[in-house]
Design an enzyme around this catalytic site. Sequence first.
Site, PDB file in Angstrom:
ATOM      1  N   ARG A  56      11.133  -1.738  11.208  1.00  0.00           N
ATOM      2  CA  ARG A  56       9.929  -1.370  12.012  1.00  0.00           C
ATOM      3  C   ARG A  56       9.725  -2.375  13.217  1.00  0.00           C
ATOM      4  O   ARG A  56       9.943  -3.566  12.962  1.00  0.00           O
ATOM      5  CB  ARG A  56       8.520  -1.319  11.415  1.00  0.00           C
ATOM      6  CG  ARG A  56       8.243  -0.019  10.707  1.00  0.00           C
ATOM      7  CD  ARG A  56       7.078   0.194   9.772  1.00  0.00           C
ATOM      8  NE  ARG A  56       6.102  -0.617  10.179  1.00  0.00           N
ATOM      9  CZ  ARG A  56       5.056  -0.721   9.275  1.00  0.00           C
ATOM     10  NH1 ARG A  56       4.887   0.024   8.110  1.00  0.00           N
ATOM     11  NH2 ARG A  56       3.808  -1.444   9.716  1.00  0.00           N
ATOM     12  N   ARG A  74      11.544  -5.441   4.916  1.00  0.00           N
ATOM     13  CA  ARG A  74      11.359  -4.068   4.621  1.00  0.00           C
ATOM     14  C   ARG A  74      12.223  -3.135   5.482  1.00  0.00           C
ATOM     15  O   ARG A  74      12.460  -3.442   6.752  1.00  0.00           O
ATOM     16  CB  ARG A  74       9.911  -3.455   5.065  1.00  0.00           C
ATOM     17  CG  ARG A  74       9.711  -2.004   4.781  1.00  0.00           C
ATOM     18  CD  ARG A  74       8.277  -1.314   5.211  1.00  0.00           C
ATOM     19  NE  ARG A  74       7.605  -2.539   6.101  1.00  0.00           N
ATOM     20  CZ  ARG A  74       6.218  -2.410   6.125  1.00  0.00           C
ATOM     21  NH1 ARG A  74       5.437  -1.970   5.282  1.00  0.00           N
ATOM     22  NH2 ARG A  74       5.740  -3.357   6.972  1.00  0.00           N
ATOM     23  N   ARG A  98     -10.034   0.621   8.494  1.00  0.00           N
ATOM     24  CA  ARG A  98      -9.455  -0.906   8.799  1.00  0.00           C
ATOM     25  C   ARG A  98     -10.706  -1.388   9.539  1.00  0.00           C
ATOM     26  O   ARG A  98     -10.430  -2.734   9.992  1.00  0.00           O
ATOM     27  CB  ARG A  98      -8.471  -0.648   9.825  1.00  0.00           C
ATOM     28  CG  ARG A  98      -6.912  -0.978   8.946  1.00  0.00           C
ATOM     29  CD  ARG A  98      -5.974  -0.485  10.051  1.00  0.00           C
ATOM     30  NE  ARG A  98      -4.668  -1.369   9.675  1.00  0.00           N
ATOM     31  CZ  ARG A  98      -3.626  -0.970   8.975  1.00  0.00           C
ATOM     32  NH1 ARG A  98      -3.515   0.246   8.759  1.00  0.00           N
ATOM     33  NH2 ARG A  98      -2.597  -1.735   9.217  1.00  0.00           N
ATOM     34  N   ARG A 136      -0.890  -9.061  13.294  1.00  0.00           N
ATOM     35  CA  ARG A 136      -1.520  -8.248  12.233  1.00  0.00           C
ATOM     36  C   ARG A 136      -2.360  -9.011  11.130  1.00  0.00           C
ATOM     37  O   ARG A 136      -3.160  -8.453  10.884  1.00  0.00           O
ATOM     38  CB  ARG A 136      -0.086  -7.698  11.458  1.00  0.00           C
ATOM     39  CG  ARG A 136       0.623  -6.478  12.620  1.00  0.00           C
ATOM     40  CD  ARG A 136       2.001  -6.223  11.989  1.00  0.00           C
ATOM     41  NE  ARG A 136       1.862  -5.435  10.799  1.00  0.00           N
ATOM     42  CZ  ARG A 136       3.072  -5.417  10.110  1.00  0.00           C
ATOM     43  NH1 ARG A 136       4.235  -5.668  10.545  1.00  0.00           N
ATOM     44  NH2 ARG A 136       3.047  -4.703   8.828  1.00  0.00           N
ATOM     45  N   LYS A 166       0.738  -1.240  -0.079  1.00  0.00           N
ATOM     46  CA  LYS A 166      -0.068  -0.083   0.213  1.00  0.00           C
ATOM     47  C   LYS A 166       0.907   1.242   0.050  1.00  0.00           C
ATOM     48  O   LYS A 166       0.696   2.163  -0.890  1.00  0.00           O
ATOM     49  CB  LYS A 166      -0.819  -0.181   1.166  1.00  0.00           C
ATOM     50  CG  LYS A 166      -2.020  -1.095   1.369  1.00  0.00           C
ATOM     51  CD  LYS A 166      -2.695  -1.092   2.292  1.00  0.00           C
ATOM     52  CE  LYS A 166      -1.808  -1.129   3.997  1.00  0.00           C
ATOM     53  NZ  LYS A 166      -1.278  -2.175   4.297  1.00  0.00           N
TER      54      LYS A 166
HETATM   55  P1  AP5 Z   1       5.037  -1.484   1.827  1.00  0.00           P
HETATM   56  O1  AP5 Z   1       4.513  -0.581   0.542  1.00  0.00           O
HETATM   57  O2  AP5 Z   1       5.613  -0.874   2.936  1.00  0.00           O
HETATM   58  O3  AP5 Z   1       3.659  -2.392   2.224  1.00  0.00           O
HETATM   59  P2  AP5 Z   1       2.247  -1.826   3.039  1.00  0.00           P
HETATM   60  O4  AP5 Z   1       1.109  -2.568   2.405  1.00  0.00           O
HETATM   61  O5  AP5 Z   1       2.139  -0.257   3.283  1.00  0.00           O
HETATM   62  O6  AP5 Z   1       2.599  -2.545   4.178  1.00  0.00           O
HETATM   63  P3  AP5 Z   1       2.537  -1.945   6.098  1.00  0.00           P
HETATM   64  O7  AP5 Z   1       3.131  -3.081   6.758  1.00  0.00           O
HETATM   65  O8  AP5 Z   1       2.837  -0.597   6.002  1.00  0.00           O
HETATM   66  O9  AP5 Z   1       0.941  -2.386   6.263  1.00  0.00           O
HETATM   67  P4  AP5 Z   1       0.186  -2.303   7.587  1.00  0.00           P
HETATM   68  O10 AP5 Z   1      -1.146  -2.105   7.279  1.00  0.00           O
HETATM   69  O11 AP5 Z   1       0.704  -3.739   8.307  1.00  0.00           O
HETATM   70  O12 AP5 Z   1       1.054  -1.203   8.143  1.00  0.00           O
HETATM   71  P5  AP5 Z   1       0.372   0.316   8.780  1.00  0.00           P
HETATM   72  O13 AP5 Z   1       1.875   1.154   8.678  1.00  0.00           O
HETATM   73  O14 AP5 Z   1      -0.534   0.834   7.934  1.00  0.00           O
HETATM   74  O15 AP5 Z   1       5.617  -2.768   1.288  1.00  0.00           O
HETATM   75  C1  AP5 Z   1       6.119  -3.915   2.145  1.00  0.00           C
HETATM   76  C2  AP5 Z   1       7.299  -4.559   1.538  1.00  0.00           C
HETATM   77  O16 AP5 Z   1       7.153  -5.149   0.334  1.00  0.00           O
HETATM   78  C3  AP5 Z   1       8.518  -3.289   1.245  1.00  0.00           C
HETATM   79  O17 AP5 Z   1       9.758  -3.815   1.935  1.00  0.00           O
HETATM   80  C4  AP5 Z   1       8.311  -3.014  -0.218  1.00  0.00           C
HETATM   81  O18 AP5 Z   1       9.742  -2.654  -0.707  1.00  0.00           O
HETATM   82  C5  AP5 Z   1       8.061  -4.531  -0.755  1.00  0.00           C
HETATM   83  N1  AP5 Z   1       7.179  -4.744  -1.802  1.00  0.00           N
HETATM   84  C6  AP5 Z   1       6.081  -3.468  -2.023  1.00  0.00           C
HETATM   85  N2  AP5 Z   1       5.619  -3.802  -3.484  1.00  0.00           N
HETATM   86  C7  AP5 Z   1       6.328  -4.973  -3.972  1.00  0.00           C
HETATM   87  C8  AP5 Z   1       6.231  -5.620  -5.064  1.00  0.00           C
HETATM   88  N3  AP5 Z   1       5.215  -5.622  -6.016  1.00  0.00           N
HETATM   89  N4  AP5 Z   1       7.138  -6.826  -4.882  1.00  0.00           N
HETATM   90  C9  AP5 Z   1       7.920  -7.231  -4.055  1.00  0.00           C
HETATM   91  N5  AP5 Z   1       8.093  -6.503  -2.861  1.00  0.00           N
HETATM   92  C10 AP5 Z   1       7.339  -5.310  -2.741  1.00  0.00           C
HETATM   93  O19 AP5 Z   1      -0.165   0.404  10.208  1.00  0.00           O
HETATM   94  C11 AP5 Z   1       0.760  -0.110  11.263  1.00  0.00           C
HETATM   95  C12 AP5 Z   1      -0.093  -0.062  12.654  1.00  0.00           C
HETATM   96  O20 AP5 Z   1      -0.388   1.275  12.872  1.00  0.00           O
HETATM   97  C13 AP5 Z   1      -1.137  -0.965  12.779  1.00  0.00           C
HETATM   98  O21 AP5 Z   1      -1.091  -2.336  12.980  1.00  0.00           O
HETATM   99  C14 AP5 Z   1      -1.899  -0.506  13.969  1.00  0.00           C
HETATM  100  O22 AP5 Z   1      -1.453  -0.565  14.975  1.00  0.00           O
HETATM  101  C15 AP5 Z   1      -1.775   1.085  13.499  1.00  0.00           C
HETATM  102  N6  AP5 Z   1      -2.757   1.393  12.413  1.00  0.00           N
HETATM  103  C16 AP5 Z   1      -2.320   2.106  11.387  1.00  0.00           C
HETATM  104  N7  AP5 Z   1      -3.824   2.326  10.517  1.00  0.00           N
HETATM  105  C17 AP5 Z   1      -4.714   2.022  11.566  1.00  0.00           C
HETATM  106  C18 AP5 Z   1      -6.179   2.327  11.346  1.00  0.00           C
HETATM  107  N8  AP5 Z   1      -6.805   2.672  10.371  1.00  0.00           N
HETATM  108  N9  AP5 Z   1      -6.772   1.718  12.546  1.00  0.00           N
HETATM  109  C19 AP5 Z   1      -6.089   1.225  13.843  1.00  0.00           C
HETATM  110  N10 AP5 Z   1      -4.862   1.126  13.821  1.00  0.00           N
HETATM  111  C20 AP5 Z   1      -4.080   1.502  12.784  1.00  0.00           C
HETATM  112 MG    MG Z   2       2.622   1.126   4.816  1.00  0.00          MG
END
Ligand code: AP5
Ligand code: MG
Length: 217
Positions: free
Chosen positions: A162, A128, A90, A173, A15
């Site tokens: 992270r 990552r 979410r 997660r 994402k």
């Molecule tokens: P990346 O693009 O970083 O993936 P992502 O989908 O953004 O993954 P996240 O881990 O950030 O998602 P998440 O939903 O768990 O975390 P968030 O920060 O939102 O890519 C991942 C890796 O893959 C990278 O190394 C990249 O290089 C690689 N990659 C990408 N595309 C690729 C491809 N095509 N091929 C190969 N490799 C590839 O949330 C974290 C925490 O915050 C949550 O757990 C919660 O505690 C809190 N939080 C955030 N939002 C909310 C909410 N709305 N409600 C409640 N709590 C929340």
């Molecule tokens: Mg992310």
Amino acid sequence: MSKIIVLMGAPGAGKGTQARLIQERHGLPQISTGDIFRALAKSDSPLAQEVREVQAAGKLISDELVIRVVRERTEQEDCRGGYILDGFPRTTGQATMLETIAAEQGHEIVAILVDVPFDQLEKRATGRRTCPVCGEIYNIYFKPPQNDNVCDLHPETQLTHRADDTSDKIKVRLAEYEKQTRPLLDYYQGSQRLHRVDGTRDTDAIYADIAKIVTGQ
Ligand code: AP5
Ligand code: MG
């Protein structure tokens, strides 16, 4: 009508990677709730401490707090022409509130699922690394930096890993995603607002599909 692009997908699906490309190429601001709370968690307050603990455990932050933060951020001037939500909504409560926010702001909601099977997510998350200066996202397996553990654009800066990107936290997660977030796919599908893109391909191929959806072509 201007759009709210809701980027959906399991942890590590890509994402953030795609949101950064849309921001760069379409000028829509990326609003990542994960990034906002990681920044907040660095400060020194009881709320910061709480957010740090919830995020590190891989659990979800309360709807009440997340909704307040999203509302405030999306009311800023740069969001008038639309914006990208990366990691929000979410939960059903968040999705319901987004309908209200979208109606008030005069935007339509377009949901895009970056679809990646669970068995491919662990390496994406554990591998990552992120630049703390510019936010560039690397992966030691799939997109390594040119030099070990430093950003290509900021070679003086060590990349960060992270706290929730460990094998055991990824399991938590993913379980949260299954239970709380996956039902939203049916919700957006039911109102013909969900687009699915195959997230197992390379970044540019995924982006090409997303760009068509964003521009409505
Ligand atoms: P990346 O693009 O970083 O993936 P992502 O989908 O953004 O993954 P996240 O881990 O950030 O998602 P998440 O939903 O768990 O975390 P968030 O920060 O939102 O890519 C991942 C890796 O893959 C990278 O190394 C990249 O290089 C690689 N990659 C990408 N595309 C690729 C491809 N095509 N091929 C190969 N490799 C590839 O949330 C974290 C925490 O915050 C949550 O757990 C919660 O505690 C809190 N939080 C955030 N939002 C909310 C909410 N709305 N409600 C409640 N709590 C929340
Ligand atoms: Mg992310």
